[in-house]
Enzyme design. Structure first.
Site, PDB file in Angstrom:
ATOM      1  CE1 TYR A  42      -2.940  -3.121   0.491  1.00  0.00           C
ATOM      2  CE2 TYR A  42      -3.471  -2.377   2.695  1.00  0.00           C
ATOM      3  CZ  TYR A  42      -3.627  -3.292   1.681  1.00  0.00           C
ATOM      4  OH  TYR A  42      -4.476  -4.353   1.847  1.00  0.00           O
ATOM      5  CG  HIS A 100      -0.701  -8.468   0.482  1.00  0.00           C
ATOM      6  ND1 HIS A 100      -0.374  -7.140   0.426  1.00  0.00           N
ATOM      7  CD2 HIS A 100      -2.036  -8.510   0.251  1.00  0.00           C
ATOM      8  CE1 HIS A 100      -1.446  -6.423   0.155  1.00  0.00           C
ATOM      9  NE2 HIS A 100      -2.474  -7.232   0.046  1.00  0.00           N
TER      10      HIS A 100
HETATM   11  N1  LIG Z   1      -5.555  -8.581   1.713  1.00  0.00           N
HETATM   12  C1  LIG Z   1      -5.875  -8.036   0.566  1.00  0.00           C
HETATM   13  O1  LIG Z   1      -5.488  -8.521  -0.509  1.00  0.00           O
HETATM   14  C2  LIG Z   1      -6.751  -6.806   0.560  1.00  0.00           C
HETATM   15  C3  LIG Z   1      -7.368  -6.381  -0.633  1.00  0.00           C
HETATM   16  C4  LIG Z   1      -8.152  -5.235  -0.596  1.00  0.00           C
HETATM   17  C5  LIG Z   1      -8.326  -4.547   0.603  1.00  0.00           C
HETATM   18  N2  LIG Z   1      -7.718  -4.961   1.752  1.00  0.00           N
HETATM   19  C6  LIG Z   1      -7.876  -4.239   3.038  1.00  0.00           C
HETATM   20  O2  LIG Z   1      -9.250  -4.180   3.377  1.00  0.00           O
HETATM   21  C7  LIG Z   1      -9.652  -2.816   3.541  1.00  0.00           C
HETATM   22  C8  LIG Z   1     -11.106  -2.637   3.148  1.00  0.00           C
HETATM   23  O3  LIG Z   1     -11.346  -3.035   1.812  1.00  0.00           O
HETATM   24  P1  LIG Z   1     -11.669  -2.025   0.662  1.00  0.00           P
HETATM   25  O4  LIG Z   1     -11.332  -0.644   1.117  1.00  0.00           O
HETATM   26  O5  LIG Z   1     -11.043  -2.547  -0.546  1.00  0.00           O
HETATM   27  O6  LIG Z   1     -13.212  -2.188   0.440  1.00  0.00           O
HETATM   28  P2  LIG Z   1     -14.536  -1.638   1.120  1.00  0.00           P
HETATM   29  O7  LIG Z   1     -14.342  -1.375   2.582  1.00  0.00           O
HETATM   30  O8  LIG Z   1     -15.603  -2.573   0.683  1.00  0.00           O
HETATM   31  O9  LIG Z   1     -14.810  -0.305   0.311  1.00  0.00           O
HETATM   32  C9  LIG Z   1     -14.286   0.929   0.604  1.00  0.00           C
HETATM   33  C10 LIG Z   1     -15.168   1.936  -0.108  1.00  0.00           C
HETATM   34  O10 LIG Z   1     -16.505   1.848   0.435  1.00  0.00           O
HETATM   35  C11 LIG Z   1     -16.954   3.110   0.858  1.00  0.00           C
HETATM   36  N3  LIG Z   1     -17.591   2.953   2.165  1.00  0.00           N
HETATM   37  C12 LIG Z   1     -17.012   2.421   3.284  1.00  0.00           C
HETATM   38  N4  LIG Z   1     -17.900   2.455   4.299  1.00  0.00           N
HETATM   39  C13 LIG Z   1     -19.047   3.007   3.813  1.00  0.00           C
HETATM   40  C14 LIG Z   1     -20.308   3.320   4.389  1.00  0.00           C
HETATM   41  N5  LIG Z   1     -20.570   3.081   5.677  1.00  0.00           N
HETATM   42  N6  LIG Z   1     -21.253   3.891   3.597  1.00  0.00           N
HETATM   43  C15 LIG Z   1     -20.998   4.159   2.304  1.00  0.00           C
HETATM   44  N7  LIG Z   1     -19.819   3.893   1.696  1.00  0.00           N
HETATM   45  C16 LIG Z   1     -18.851   3.324   2.449  1.00  0.00           C
HETATM   46  C17 LIG Z   1     -15.737   4.004   0.983  1.00  0.00           C
HETATM   47  O11 LIG Z   1     -16.060   5.277   0.480  1.00  0.00           O
HETATM   48  P3  LIG Z   1     -16.020   6.612   1.428  1.00  0.00           P
HETATM   49  O12 LIG Z   1     -14.580   6.921   1.627  1.00  0.00           O
HETATM   50  O13 LIG Z   1     -16.745   7.599   0.573  1.00  0.00           O
HETATM   51  O14 LIG Z   1     -16.747   6.272   2.705  1.00  0.00           O
HETATM   52  C18 LIG Z   1     -14.699   3.335   0.085  1.00  0.00           C
HETATM   53  O15 LIG Z   1     -14.676   3.937  -1.188  1.00  0.00           O
HETATM   54  C19 LIG Z   1      -8.626  -2.024   2.698  1.00  0.00           C
HETATM   55  O16 LIG Z   1      -8.584  -0.681   3.072  1.00  0.00           O
HETATM   56  C20 LIG Z   1      -7.371  -2.793   2.993  1.00  0.00           C
HETATM   57  O17 LIG Z   1      -6.835  -2.416   4.261  1.00  0.00           O
HETATM   58  C21 LIG Z   1      -6.952  -6.095   1.736  1.00  0.00           C
END
Ligand SMILES: NC(=O)c1ccc[n+]([C@@H]2O[C@H](COP(=O)([O-])OP(=O)(O)OC[C@H]3O[C@@H](n4cnc5c(N)ncnc54)[C@H](OP(=O)(O)O)[C@@H]3O)[C@@H](O)[C@H]2O)c1
Length: 271
Positions: A42, A100
């Site tokens: 990241y 990862h």
């Molecule tokens: N291990 C891996 O390979 C891997 C892969 C991907 C991600 N991750 C980790 O998992 C975390 C979370 O996954 P992600 O960020 O990909 O997906 P996510 O949490 O499904 O989606 C994040 C998006 O959803 C929106 N959001 C979040 N909460 C919300 C709510 N209560 N209401 C409306 N919109 C909402 C956010 O926009 P706003 O900013 O507008 O709220 C953001 O654009 C990452 O940050 C990372 O740390 C790990």
């Protein structure tokens, strides 16, 4: 242990960097998040470190997870790369260190050995994996008796992860979620608006509560104060069996976000 120490939910930091990250993380800590999820990939560990250090929150209250990328799974590079993470995060030790991704050739044993060695060296308190398939979880459980505290995977109501849930139960390696709100896709479904009205919560809270009640801890990322607050506040209600089952039915959609088109080295998924 992992479920509790993550307080069931962690603040994810991908793809945040710079001021956006600093603002979001500060809001998350203010709201009460103590579990933080990052990764070397990241490229934001050096932004996170100073925010945590200047937060005034005691180190032992924080629960920091980082991840080693699969191009560092060599004797020469593994522990050096973890030490760089520690330096950037301004900590002596990670709470959890994850692989990862599995290596592209599926050979998980060597990286598991390097991960165990990093733990023995004191670079992390606990170890885990990410993006492992059911078959990889079975092999991991056979390879080591050391607790593997999580398999962090894509998990949301639009994706059927029953095979992985069964492997998690069989091996004792629990799942944690990413893409928990399917990066916003779930908001297009009227069921979540209906349930949000019935329970007097938001659609995101319905989805996250469903994930918790599946026995999966949560990683969510948001840049907005109201969303960060909502995502953290999940303890004051629970979904009925009937409503859990209504959401379960959506999993046949099998909508997957993180796949080979995004990550060429992704494994052959279970579903
Ligand atoms: N291990 C891996 O390979 C891997 C892969 C991907 C991600 N991750 C980790 O998992 C975390 C979370 O996954 P992600 O960020 O990909 O997906 P996510 O949490 O499904 O989606 C994040 C998006 O959803 C929106 N959001 C979040 N909460 C919300 C709510 N209560 N209401 C409306 N919109 C909402 C956010 O926009 P706003 O900013 O507008 O709220 C953001 O654009 C990452 O940050 C990372 O740390 C790990």
């Amino acid at each position: 242990m992992y479920f509790q120490r993550q307080h069931e939910r962690a603040f994810g930091t991908f793809p945040l960097k710079g001021d956006t990250l600093r603002n979001a993380l500060t809001l998350a800590l203010d709201v009460g998040y103590r579990a933080i999820d990052t990764a070397q990939m990241y490229q934001n560990e050096a932004d996170i470190g100073p925010v945590l250090s200047s937060s005034g929150i005691a180190r032992d209250e924080l629960f920091i997870t980082s991840k080693v990328p699969n191009n560092k799974f060599t004797e020469a590079e593994f522990s050096t790369s973890v030490k760089k993470s520690l330096q950037a995060l301004q900590v002596d030790k990670l709470d959890v260190l994850l692989l990862h991704w599995p290596p592209a050739d599926g050979g998980i044993e060597k990286p598991l050995e390097l991960l165990l060695r990093a733990q023995q060296e004191g670079l992390c308190a606990h170890i885990g994996v990410s993006n492992f398939t059911a078959e990889m979880l079975q092999r991991t459980a056979k390879f080591t008796d050391t607790p593997i505290v999580t398999n962090q995977v894509e998990f949301h109501p639009l994706l059927n992860q029953d095979t992985l849930l069964k492997a998690a139960a069989d091996t004792g390696i629990p799942l944690s979620s990413y893409c928990s709100v399917a990066r916003g896709e779930i908001f297009k479904l009227p069921l979540f608006t209906e349930l949000a009205n019935n329970y007097n919560v938001t659609a995101a809270q319905i989805v996250l509560r469903w994930i918790l009640q599946k026995g999966v801890s949560i990683n969510t990322m948001s840049t907005k104060a109201e969303n960060i607050r909502a995502n953290f506040s999940l303890s004051h209600f629970s979904l009925s069996h009937v409503d859990m089952a209504r959401i379960d039915k959506l999993t046949h959609t099998n909508y997957r976000i993180v796949d080979k088109h995004l990550v060429p080295w992704a494994p052959q998924w279970d579903s």
